[in-house]
Design a protein around this motif. Structure first.
Motif, PDB file in Angstrom:
ATOM      1  N   GLY A   1       0.812  -1.208   0.000  1.00 42.75           N
ATOM      2  CA  GLY A   1       0.000   0.000   0.000  1.00 42.75           C
ATOM      3  C   GLY A   1       0.847   1.260   0.000  1.00 42.75           C
TER       4      GLY A   1
ATOM      5  N   ASN B   1      -7.715   0.609 -10.838  1.00 48.01           N
ATOM      6  CA  ASN B   1      -7.210   1.585  -9.879  1.00 48.01           C
ATOM      7  C   ASN B   1      -5.707   1.391  -9.705  1.00 48.01           C
ATOM      8  OD1 ASN B   1      -6.557   3.161  -7.677  1.00 48.01           O
ATOM      9  ND2 ASN B   1      -8.470   2.714  -6.597  1.00 48.01           N
TER      10      ASN B   1
ATOM     11  N   GLU C   1      -3.678   2.556  -7.669  1.00 50.36           N
ATOM     12  CA  GLU C   1      -3.274   2.428  -6.270  1.00 50.36           C
ATOM     13  C   GLU C   1      -3.732   1.101  -5.676  1.00 50.36           C
ATOM     14  OE1 GLU C   1      -1.400   4.712  -4.957  1.00 50.36           O
ATOM     15  OE2 GLU C   1      -1.499   5.952  -6.758  1.00 50.36           O
ATOM     16  N   ILE C   2      -4.829   0.577  -6.223  1.00 52.84           N
ATOM     17  CA  ILE C   2      -5.379  -0.686  -5.709  1.00 52.84           C
ATOM     18  C   ILE C   2      -5.646  -1.591  -6.914  1.00 52.84           C
ATOM     19  CG2 ILE C   2      -7.105  -1.705  -4.177  1.00 52.84           C
ATOM     20  CD1 ILE C   2      -7.768   1.103  -3.224  1.00 52.84           C
TER      21      ILE C   2
ATOM     22  N   GLN D   1      -8.799  -3.732  -7.835  1.00 52.86           N
ATOM     23  CA  GLN D   1     -10.107  -3.131  -8.061  1.00 52.86           C
ATOM     24  C   GLN D   1     -10.181  -2.620  -9.493  1.00 52.86           C
ATOM     25  OE1 GLN D   1     -10.929  -0.059  -5.214  1.00 52.86           O
ATOM     26  NE2 GLN D   1     -11.442  -1.505  -3.588  1.00 52.86           N
TER      27      GLN D   1
ATOM     28  N   THR E   1     -13.371  -6.792  -7.472  1.00 49.24           N
ATOM     29  CA  THR E   1     -12.558  -6.457  -6.303  1.00 49.24           C
ATOM     30  C   THR E   1     -12.285  -7.733  -5.520  1.00 49.24           C
ATOM     31  OG1 THR E   1     -12.347  -4.958  -4.407  1.00 49.24           O
ATOM     32  CG2 THR E   1     -14.514  -5.984  -4.756  1.00 49.24           C
TER      33      THR E   1
END
Length: 745
Positions: free
Chosen positions: A54, A358, A360-361, A364, A401
């Motif tokens: 993260g 995404n 960053e993620i 997802q 997700t």
């Protein structure tokens, strides 16, 4: 069924909560400080279990005692593999790599890829497999695959029909890039509308498949991945010519328009204008035809923002002429001068895909698909007129997700489909509009070792089919190394487009009857079926080389089916099933890399397909009970200059097939109960001169097997006994072809 699905979810949730988590953080050293490193990959060696760190550089991923090597990597840093002997917090600093050595990896691409991990019984046919045959269009792309049967539908139109688990195309969801593509009006000829060179790969799933793509699939799903502007050759040319004077030309032009936009223009044309009548029955052995097929693709890629998009535009014009050799459409159309047929099709398509991941993620993502098509066919078969116009719109939005970690993935979304049909059958008009709005949810569980499972359910409201639920469940368990035991169960529901799906029956003198009038689709009820299946895949070494065997058994039980009854030689009757209709399918397959460059594939299939007709329970006509398949391919080592030889041979043997009853016909038009057995052999040799240029030579049905009299009453086509549907084998005999491929990367 819903109860079982809920219990499955609860059971898996209990498993999940019992799993331990390994936590830690990944750091880098910058200006003398240790700073968090977001976006680094952390995964267990030799597994698919992993996460991305993260923003604060921390991670958390499943842990169990058997995991001992943790791999941490990031672009521009040295990849580290650290030993983990217990579940304790890990702090790890990645070191910047200033002198990465170049590594060249070479491998031999598998022609057909089978998964030991996926829950569904899915295998991928790669471009290598597709090049084993001329592969002029999608219908001909399955000639070297034992799981798909390819047959001619009739002796007039040259239509090729595929079957999976013994069931025909309407029971298979055929999609291009996960958008349902061959349905409705395109059922009869749609496979020939996708040129083989446009196909990048094909994913074939036995059983009902995923709920994501709709509720219609029953026997299986076929998804075709098309070539893409960013990965296809910059220029590609394929020229094909055969001894029947069939000529085809495919050209691809791909270019990069900007940093983020690329486009491709794909042109396909084919023609066959030479009349052939090898068996001297006065009818063409294959239709005369012209086809123009154009596709323009636009691809947008922005990896920084996680956006990928496609816009596809297609246009098709296809013209066919069939019938008696002497038929002249200018003077004989819809007369009794000579029997003839013309099938003219025009089709437009626009489809879009938008995907967002995404950055960053990464787990997802959201995807949105739309597709519009306009399909217009004007046709006649002797004195039978059949015109159809089909406007279709499809849209699907899906969100992906995970739940807590990558072992638990979910997909959920909404879809909307609109179909408008206008048909003219002889002198009668049929019109209908179908619209369907639905939602779906699919949960995938992977214990990262032996068990994977995909459970899905969708709920749809269709103005013709009503409100209904479609559940599907697939599971894979690995009892020991290089093995996969799979089981699946699922339900499908669909409207039967009885005329478009049985267009071949117009090429006869049969009277068409619809025996029910209470249903919403031609007076008939929707088709509903359950499909159950098990399969087992085992990989092993045989004489020091890779080998695998597969066994699978599937059963389809129809709760309702639109029975296509042509047991009376003067009629074709459509009616709702009263009683039972089922299809049992068993397949054994063996693959072996016998020696360097040589691959052998052997398969045996058994079908037991029976239906309760009005005259009693009978085997489905023109389906062989037994089929043997063999394919052998050999490739020489590719030299430094890129030269290579490739050889391929495919043998098919099919057992006797039951003919529909002809007992009511006069004696000269009565047939035996079963057809003879037949075997065909196809060969191909490819010479690769360089990475840019290759030529291929091949022969189909080189042993010249032919069905002697495929058309009943060919000398009196306007008489009551005329029928072109008793086709069990090749009509034309042997055919030889040659072609070339030229490409610039």
């Amino acid at each position: 069924m819903k109860k079982y699905l809920i219990l499955s979810f609860m059971f898996l949730s209990l498993i999940v909560t019992a799993q331990e988590q390994l936590k830690g953080s990944v750091l880098e050293t910058s200006i003398g400080k240790e700073l968090p490193l977001p976006g680094a990959s952390v995964y267990w060696l030799d597994s698919s279990v992993g996460v991305i760190t993260g923003e604060d550089g921390t991670f958390s991923l499943p842990y169990k005692f058997s995991y001992s090597k943790l791999v941490i990597s990031y672009i521009g840093f040295k990849t580290d593999t650290i030993s983990v002997t217990e579940n304790r917090y890990i702090d790890h600093i990645l070191q910047v790599s200033n002198d990465l050595d170049a590594v060249i990896l070479t491998s031999r691409k598998q022609a057909t890829v089978k998964s030991y991990i996926q829950a569904t019984n899915t295998f991928t046919v790669t471009s290598t497999e597709l090049l084993k045959a001329a592969c002029c269009n999608l219908a001909e792309s399955f000639e070297t695959n034992p799981s798909i049967d390819v047959n001619f539908a009739d002796a007039v139109t040259g239509t090729r029909q595929i079957k999976m688990l013994g069931l025909t195309t309407p029971y298979i969801l055929i999609a291009t890039e996960n958008i349902p593509a061959i349905r409705g009006a395109s059922q009869a000829f749609g496979l020939s509308f996708i040129p083989g060179t446009w196909v990048e790969s094909i994913q074939i799933t036995k059983g009902t498949g995923s709920v994501v793509n709709g509720f219609e699939s029953i026997a299986g799903q076929i998804n075709v991945e098309m070539v893409k502007p960013t990965t296809d050759d910059r220029i590609f040319v394929n020229l094909y010519a055969a001894t029947n004077e069939r000529v085809e030309l495919n050209t691809h032009f791909n270019t990069k328009v900007s940093d983020k936009w690329s486009t491709g223009l794909y042109l396909h044309g084919n023609t066959q204008q030479q009349k052939h009548d090898v068996n001297d029955d006065g009818f063409l052995d294959m239709p005369l035809y012209n086809q123009i097929n154009v596709m323009n693709r636009w691809q947008y890629t922005n990896l920084e923002k996680g956006v990928v998009s496609f816009i596809n535009l297609r246009y098709l014009n296809d013209e066919k002429q069939a019938g008696q050799v002497a038929f002249n459409p200018d003077t004989d159309k819809l007369t009794t001068n000579n029997w003839g047929s013309q099938i003219n099709t025009e089709r437009f398509e626009v489809s879009t895909k938008l995907g967002y991941v995404n950055p960053e993620i990464p787990y997802q993502s959201i995807g949105f698909q739309t597709a519009f098509s306009h399909h217009k066919q004007d046709s006649y078969f002797g004195l039978n007129i059949y015109d159809i116009q089909h406007n279709s719109f499809y849209s699907n939005v899906m969100y992906n997700t995970i739940i807590s970690d990558s072992r638990h993935k979910i997909k959920t979304g909404l879809s909307f489909t609109y179909d408008q049909f206008e048909e003219l059958v002889k002198t009668q008009n049929f019109e209908r509009i179908e619209n369907s709005f639905g939602g779906f949810f699919e949960y995938a569980y992977d214990d990262l070792d032996k068990l994977t499972m995909t459970a899905g359910v969708r709920v749809d409201q269709n103005n013709k089919l009503g409100l209904f639920v479609t559940p599907r469940l697939h599971a894979r368990y690995t009892p020991w190394g290089k093995s996969a035991f799979r089981a699946s169960i699922g339900r499908g529901k669909r409207s039967a487009n009885i005329f478009a799906e049985n267009m071949n029956l117009f090429a006869s003198s049969r009277q068409i009857n619809i025996l029910n009038d209470g249903g919403n689709i031609y007076g008939l009820d929707p088709e509903i079926a359950w499909n159950y299946g098990v399969s087992y895949l085992q990989g092993f070494n045989l004489f020091g080389r890779d080998a695998d065997v597969t066994f699978d058994f599937y059963r389809t039980d129809f709760q309702n089916q639109v029975v296509v009854d042509w047991e009376n030689p003067f009629e074709i009757n459509f009616y709702n099933l009263e009683g039972q209709s089922f299809a049992n399918s068993f397949q054994f397959e063996f693959n072996h890399n016998t020696f360097e460059g040589f691959d052998l594939r052997l398969a045996y299939k058994y079908y037991d397909i029976q239906t309760d007709f009005n005259s009693g329970r009978l085997e489905k006509p023109l389906v062989p009970k037994h089929r043997l398949f063999a394919n052998a391919g050999y490739e020489t080592h590719r030299t430094d200059k890129g030269t290579q030889w490739k050889f391929d041979a495919t043998y098919n043997w099919i057992s006797a097939q039951r003919f529909p009853s002809t007992d009511l016909s006069t004696p000269q038009f009565q047939l035996d109960d079963f057809s003879p057995t037949i075997g065909t052999l196809n060969l191909q040799v490819t010479k690769v001169f360089s990475p840019k240029f290759e030529i291929y030579l091949g022969g189909e049905n080189v042993t010249n097997v032919r069905q002697p009299n495929p058309i009943l009453s060919a000398d009196n086509p306007f008489g009551s006994n005329f029928d072109s549907n008793f086709v069990y084998g090749p009509i034309f005999g042997s055919l030889y072809y040659a072609g070339l491929r030229y490409k610039i990367k």
